[in-house]
Write a protein that holds these residues in place. Sequence first.
Motif, short mmCIF file in Angstrom:
data_model
loop_
_atom_site.label_atom_id
_atom_site.label_comp_id
_atom_site.label_asym_id
_atom_site.label_seq_id
_atom_site.Cartn_x
_atom_site.Cartn_y
_atom_site.Cartn_z
N LEU A 83 -6.94 -12.46 5.87
CA LEU A 83 -7.45 -11.67 6.89
C LEU A 83 -6.48 -11.42 8.09
O LEU A 83 -5.21 -11.98 7.95
N GLY A 84 -6.69 -10.54 9.01
CA GLY A 84 -5.86 -10.19 10.20
C GLY A 84 -5.09 -9.15 9.88
O GLY A 84 -5.39 -8.25 8.81
N LYS A 85 -4.05 -8.89 10.46
CA LYS A 85 -3.18 -7.54 10.49
C LYS A 85 -2.12 -7.74 9.74
O LYS A 85 -1.29 -9.05 9.89
N PHE A 86 -1.56 -6.73 8.89
CA PHE A 86 -0.35 -6.89 8.24
C PHE A 86 0.34 -5.68 8.19
O PHE A 86 -0.27 -4.68 8.80
N TYR A 87 1.70 -5.61 7.95
CA TYR A 87 2.70 -4.49 8.20
C TYR A 87 3.10 -4.07 6.63
O TYR A 87 3.37 -4.75 5.88
N VAL A 88 2.88 -2.67 6.45
CA VAL A 88 3.30 -2.21 5.20
C VAL A 88 4.68 -1.81 5.00
O VAL A 88 5.35 -1.04 5.94
N ILE A 89 5.16 -2.66 4.17
CA ILE A 89 6.81 -2.63 4.04
C ILE A 89 7.07 -1.67 2.85
O ILE A 89 8.13 -0.91 2.88
N GLU A 90 6.18 -1.63 1.87
CA GLU A 90 6.63 -0.57 0.91
C GLU A 90 5.11 -0.46 0.15
O GLU A 90 4.32 -1.40 0.00
N MET A 91 5.00 0.80 -0.52
CA MET A 91 3.76 0.93 -1.34
C MET A 91 4.29 2.23 -2.47
O MET A 91 5.29 2.79 -2.26
N ARG A 92 2.97 2.17 -3.36
CA ARG A 92 3.12 3.27 -4.33
C ARG A 92 1.77 3.71 -4.78
O ARG A 92 0.63 2.95 -4.52
N HIS A 93 1.73 4.88 -5.22
CA HIS A 93 0.35 5.39 -5.58
C HIS A 93 0.29 5.56 -7.01
O HIS A 93 1.31 5.88 -7.81
N ILE A 94 -0.69 5.34 -7.99
CA ILE A 94 -0.87 5.59 -9.33
C ILE A 94 -2.14 6.21 -9.49
O ILE A 94 -2.82 6.04 -8.69
N GLY A 95 -2.16 6.93 -10.52
CA GLY A 95 -3.08 8.06 -10.81
C GLY A 95 -3.08 8.32 -12.45
O GLY A 95 -1.95 8.41 -13.06
N ASN A 96 -4.14 8.19 -12.90
CA ASN A 96 -4.39 8.09 -14.67
C ASN A 96 -5.39 9.29 -14.85
O ASN A 96 -6.61 9.31 -14.47
N TYR A 97 -4.59 10.63 -15.12
CA TYR A 97 -5.38 11.79 -15.17
C TYR A 97 -6.75 11.57 -16.03
O TYR A 97 -6.62 11.17 -17.20
N ARG A 98 -7.83 12.13 -15.57
CA ARG A 98 -9.14 11.93 -16.27
C ARG A 98 -9.66 10.34 -16.70
O ARG A 98 -10.70 10.29 -17.29
N SER A 99 -9.12 9.41 -16.02
CA SER A 99 -9.52 8.17 -16.09
C SER A 99 -10.85 8.07 -15.19
O SER A 99 -10.92 8.42 -14.02
#
Length: 240
Positions: free
Chosen positions: A205-221
Amino acid sequence: MAAGLPLANKSQQGIISGGFIFQSFGNWEGTEMTLTFFVYPSEYYFNNPANFTLNWIKNTPFSDALKQTIGGVYKKSKININISGDLKLPYDCVGFYGTLDDLAQFVLQISTEMNHPVYIVPQANEINIFDDTYKPDPVPIAFTDLIGQPTWISPNVMQVKTVLRADIISGSYINMPEKFQNIPGLISTRTDSMPSSMKYNSAFLGKFYVIEMRHIGNYRSPDGSGWATIMNCAVEGTQP
């Protein structure tokens, strides 16, 4: 998620990546065929350098120098600068850099020595520059955005997986949901029904700070977890 899907949210949609493809290759494993791209977030890289000229005049804000340096190369990009006005030097500082990555490394090094680390984060057609004084409004995370439960991966750092999000970048703040929202068709248990009633609350719960991130995608999934954003977030006040 695209329009027409039950949980689609237009505010979460947008471009998540853009740049120059400097290498790609295909592969075939069993029944799976893949095409992999290595994308550099700029048309300028080690084999095609630009001319980032930093001319930081003494006793002037660092933001002015950065705006002139980056704006002179990325004339069509939107540059968002949110750094302390106290970042000034008692002497002139001049430098020449071939890529945005080289410039970002120098900016982080010299600003860290001044106790206000400055980060440069490009996304789509925008370049975001911020330091620890920047406090943007937190982006709300709905319970229905979560894929699984968040988990701790190191002291004061959690990892959370959500549906694909274009409205969050490194340096953003997020607000974790307090409970499952009331939506049509939801069948819930009574509050005294333990432990099933606990399923309607997030463990974080509560507020968090995003220090790193990545996106993933599987085509046609067709699986929602095949298109997701994974974020490592620090507890507010403990971010680097």
